[in-house]
Design a protein around this motif. Structure first.
Motif, PDB file in Angstrom:
ATOM      1  N   MET A 172       0.845  -1.189   0.000  1.00  0.00           N
ATOM      2  CA  MET A 172       0.000   0.000   0.000  1.00  0.00           C
ATOM      3  C   MET A 172       0.887   1.247   0.000  1.00  0.00           C
ATOM      4  N   ASP A 193      -2.816   5.196  -1.989  1.00  0.00           N
ATOM      5  CA  ASP A 193      -3.859   4.187  -1.780  1.00  0.00           C
ATOM      6  C   ASP A 193      -4.654   4.488  -0.515  1.00  0.00           C
ATOM      7  N   GLU A 240      -7.021   7.376  -1.086  1.00  0.00           N
ATOM      8  CA  GLU A 240      -8.169   6.942  -1.881  1.00  0.00           C
ATOM      9  C   GLU A 240      -9.201   6.224  -1.006  1.00  0.00           C
TER      10      GLU A 240
END
Length: 138
Positions: free
Chosen positions: A113, A117, A120
């Motif tokens: 990750m 990420d 988001e």
């Protein structure tokens, strides 16, 4: 040369001491070593038996080799379990019609990750009240 004698010859070649490392040879008898250790036999006693069979490793090298073999076995089991879970999840999602399909298919192994990420995920709308309720299985 018959198929049986070829098979026997190849097995003999695989067991030859000169062409294989001690760790590879140890891997062949790993299950027996673990059984002996779990039944209370000391590592030194196991190593003495291995020395009689031609092994020349020290106790420290023996411990390191066992550690690496155990780690590889755990890794293989974990990877296999993840693959089985992924397959089961894929089958379940194909047969289940009450849940919406995943936006992105989950693949193993997952990529690490990144901060983007996490941003988001954080910016997606979440129903926190529904997530806080206990799950009741039918």
């Amino acid at each position: 040369m018959t198929k049986l004698s070829l098979s026997e010859t190849l097995k003999q070649m695989a067991g030859m001491h000169e062409s294989r490392s001690e760790t590879d040879r140890l891997r062949d008898v790993y299950a027996d070593i673990e059984m002996a250790l779990q039944s209370g036999v000391s590592r030194k006693a196991v190593l003495e038996v291995l020395h009689k069979d031609g092994f020349a490793m020290s106790l420290k090298m023996f411990d390191k080799a066992l550690y690496r073999i155990r780690k590889a076995k755990r890794s293989n089991v974990t990877t296999k379990c993840h693959a089985d879970e992924h397959r089961a999840g894929a089958i379940e999602s194909e047969t289940s019609t009450d849940q919406p399909p995943l936006e992105k298919p989950v693949t193993w192994p997952r990529k690490p990750m990144t901060p983007a990420d996490f941003r988001e995920i954080r910016n997606q709308p979440h129903d926190w009240v529904a997530l806080s309720k206990p799950v009741i299985k039918k």
